[in-house]
Design an enzyme around this catalytic site. Structure first.
Site, PDB file in Angstrom:
ATOM      1  CD  GLU A 162      -2.665  -1.208   2.413  1.00 28.48           C
ATOM      2  OE1 GLU A 162      -2.682  -0.229   3.240  1.00 28.48           O
ATOM      3  OE2 GLU A 162      -3.704  -2.326   2.304  1.00 28.48           O
ATOM      4  CG  ASN A 204      -0.587  -7.024  -1.366  1.00 24.99           C
ATOM      5  OD1 ASN A 204      -1.464  -7.559  -2.352  1.00 24.99           O
ATOM      6  ND2 ASN A 204      -1.147  -6.718  -0.177  1.00 24.99           N
ATOM      7  CG  HIS A 241     -10.204  -5.383   0.429  1.00 27.09           C
ATOM      8  ND1 HIS A 241     -10.389  -6.660   1.245  1.00 27.09           N
ATOM      9  CD2 HIS A 241      -8.608  -5.058   0.678  1.00 27.09           C
ATOM     10  CE1 HIS A 241      -9.270  -6.819   1.700  1.00 27.09           C
ATOM     11  NE2 HIS A 241      -8.271  -6.178   1.412  1.00 27.09           N
ATOM     12  CD  GLU A 270      -4.834  -7.680   1.694  1.00 24.78           C
ATOM     13  OE1 GLU A 270      -5.986  -6.865   2.256  1.00 24.78           O
ATOM     14  OE2 GLU A 270      -3.685  -7.350   1.756  1.00 24.78           O
ATOM     15  CG  ASP A 272     -13.039  -8.653   1.437  1.00 26.09           C
ATOM     16  OD1 ASP A 272     -12.955  -7.603   0.709  1.00 26.09           O
ATOM     17  OD2 ASP A 272     -12.682  -8.407   2.809  1.00 26.09           O
TER      18      ASP A 272
HETATM   19  O1  9MR Z   1      -7.866  -7.804   8.284  1.00 28.20           O
HETATM   20  C1  9MR Z   1      -6.926  -7.326   8.923  1.00 28.20           C
HETATM   21  C2  9MR Z   1      -7.530  -6.326  10.346  1.00 28.20           C
HETATM   22  O2  9MR Z   1      -7.719  -7.730  11.188  1.00 28.20           O
HETATM   23  C3  9MR Z   1      -6.650  -5.662  10.798  1.00 28.20           C
HETATM   24  O3  9MR Z   1      -7.326  -5.004  12.095  1.00 28.20           O
HETATM   25  C4  9MR Z   1      -6.145  -4.364   9.748  1.00 28.20           C
HETATM   26  C5  9MR Z   1      -5.438  -3.520  10.567  1.00 28.20           C
HETATM   27  O4  9MR Z   1      -4.884  -2.958   9.408  1.00 28.20           O
HETATM   28  O5  9MR Z   1      -5.781  -5.007   8.639  1.00 28.20           O
HETATM   29  C6  9MR Z   1      -6.518  -5.851   8.148  1.00 28.20           C
HETATM   30  O6  9MR Z   1      -6.063  -6.440   6.871  1.00 28.20           O
HETATM   31  C7  9MR Z   1      -5.695  -5.632   5.923  1.00 28.20           C
HETATM   32  C8  9MR Z   1      -4.442  -6.079   5.279  1.00 28.20           C
HETATM   33  O7  9MR Z   1      -3.365  -6.280   6.269  1.00 28.20           O
HETATM   34  C9  9MR Z   1      -4.015  -5.051   4.145  1.00 28.20           C
HETATM   35  N1  9MR Z   1      -5.096  -4.735   3.276  1.00 28.20           N
HETATM   36  C10 9MR Z   1      -6.284  -4.389   3.848  1.00 28.20           C
HETATM   37  C11 9MR Z   1      -6.752  -5.299   4.835  1.00 28.20           C
HETATM   38  C12 9MR Z   1      -7.905  -4.906   5.451  1.00 28.20           C
HETATM   39  O8  9MR Z   1      -7.951  -3.769   6.071  1.00 28.20           O
END
Ligand code: 9MR
Length: 444
Positions: A162, A204, A241, A270, A272
């Site tokens: 990111e 990513n 997402h 990722e 969803d």
């Molecule tokens: O799913 C993850 C969630 O449990 C955490 O609180 C969050 C913290 O930043 O990260 C979420 O996963 C993220 C991933 O690491 C990077 N892309 C976005 C995902 C969803 O927020």
């Protein structure tokens, strides 16, 4: 054999693949007999994987672990390999929860995607306040230490996560890491390559699914630049997402294809999609088809197992409901994976006229996009042909060339010569149905 001017010769496309696809296109249908019955096994048929994010704290939940072990052949730690988890104090590394996930996966014969070595978010407190060369060195040390610890156990690392800005700039996101210098990303990739030469190294990001978005273009230019200068990058992860405000773009296949054409693998990392029922199932189907249509799309990971496991549970964005039951979206994904490739057959098939009368129409497929595909029909036996093209719902023919076309109904087109020879073509907006049209030829 006498050719009768008015004889009607129906040409039926005969294709075992087409038969398989017809089943695959029906959302909610059971897999055809002989087809794989789990996501991982179905993906393996085309050399791909199907993964999920896993939370260490849920491994004791037998419903959760039962689905994990049965369905998925790739695992990503949802939070446990992030910088704050693995280096909570500078120079002190903590791998307990990450190891639980990695060991569970590997004991079950699954592979692991590593997520993530360097990210502006979820940094440990000590790193958040650093800057300049001390931050750069701390970041590189983190990449080196973690990638070395897991050397040989990781299929692909999200080396940098990111790093691009949302919106119209197409540039980098401001962050403490970015302020250490624009070369921080390539420095991280070089450190990761040195630490684990066997892992694929990925960039990513999210909101990079739509080809026309500035952010997508910015990442594309970076990857292009890295490839041209020999910066070690092997793959690009598309988080994917989706929800109603950020739907699956119609050009998704184009995005994946264009990145792959740079010489990197692409992975959906990722996935969803908020929603429910057949609408959600169709969107999952489209994403899966887009991956299967790109040879270098090596796999799909969904971001959690049950809806209740999701980081946005209220949007019910996953493939299993809160009780662990398979949703319609699950079945649509499984059926597409079982079709082996993009449901549109990938080779040109010549169909003959079994009756031998009048003329022969041969369909061959053309280009495919996520929302539409092209087809061509070549006629032999006469220059004075009338070809009927029938598409199946919800398909629509939205363009034609080299023919004069009239319409019998929304699904049935009659094509005649328009002075441009005996091959004509058309574009079908498929609405998720990739079946070929049927064509029949008669002499006019
Ligand atoms: O799913 C993850 C969630 O449990 C955490 O609180 C969050 C913290 O930043 O990260 C979420 O996963 C993220 C991933 O690491 C990077 N892309 C976005 C995902 C969803 O927020």
């Amino acid at each position: 054999m006498t050719l009768t001017a008015k004889s009607v010769a129906r040409v039926t496309l005969v294709s075992a693949l087409l038969t398989a696809v017809a089943g695959a296109a029906i959302i909610g249908a059971s897999p055809a007999s002989g087809a794989a019955s789990t996501l991982g096994a179905a993906a393996q048929q085309s050399g791909r994987y199907f993964g999920t994010a896993v939370a260490a704290g849920k491994l004791g939940d037998s419903t959760y672990t039962g689905i994990l072990n049965r369905e998925f052949d790739m695992v990503t730690a949802e939070n446990e390999m992030k910088m704050d988890a693995t280096e909570p104090n500078q120079g002190q590394f903590s791998y307990g929860n990450a190891d639980r996930i990695v060991n569970q996966a590997r004991n079950q014969g699954k592979r692991v995607r590593g997520h993530a070595l360097a990210w502006h978010s979820q940094q440990p407190g000590w790193m958040q306040n650093m800057s300049g060369s001390s931050l750069r060195n701390a970041m590189l040390n983190h990449v080196t230490q973690v990638a070395t610890y897991y050397r040989g156990k990781i299929y692909a690392w999200d080396v940098v996560n990111e790093a691009f800005a949302d919106g119209s700039s197409g540039g980098r996101r401001d962050s403490n890491l970015q302020r250490t210098g624009n070369d921080w990303i390539e420095a991280a990739f070089r450190a990761a390559r040195s630490a684990d030469p066997g892992a694929k190294l990925c960039y990513n990001d999210y909101n990079t699914d739509n080809w026309s978005h500035a952010k997508t273009q910015g990442v594309y230019r970076m990857v292009q630049d890295f490839k041209s200068r020999g910066v070690p990058i092997d793959c690009v992860g598309f988080q994917a997402h989706f929800n109603s405000g950020n739907p699956v773009p119609s050009n998704y296949h184009t995005t994946l294809q264009n990145f792959a054409a740079l010489g990197v693998d692409v992975q959906i990392t990722e996935l969803d999609i908020e929603g429910s029922g057949s609408t959600q199932a169709q969107q999952y189907q489209g994403v899966t088809q887009a991956c299967l249509a790109v040879a270098r799309c090596t796999g799909i990971t969904v971001w959690g197992i049950r809806d209740t496991d999701s980081w946005r549970a209220s949007g019910t964005p996953l493939l299993f409901d809160g009780s662990g039951n398979k949703k319609a979206a699950y079945t649509s994904v499984l059926n597409v994976l079982n079709s082996g490739t993009n449901p549109g057959p990938t080779s040109t098939t010549t169909s003959s006229n079994p009756g031998g009368g009048g003329c022969t129409a041969t369909y061959s497929e053309g280009e495919k996009w996520s929302d539409r595909f092209n087809g061509n029909v070549t006629v032999s036996g006469t220059d004075n042909w009338i070809v009927t093209v029938t598409v199946s719902s919800p398909q629509r023919i939205i363009a034609t060339w080299n023919t004069s076309a009239t319409w019998d109904s929304a699904n049935v087109m009659t094509a005649r010569p328009n002075g441009n020879g005996n091959t004509f073509g058309f574009t079908i907006q498929h609405g998720g149905n990739w079946n070929w049209p049927s064509v029949s030829c008669r002499v006019g």
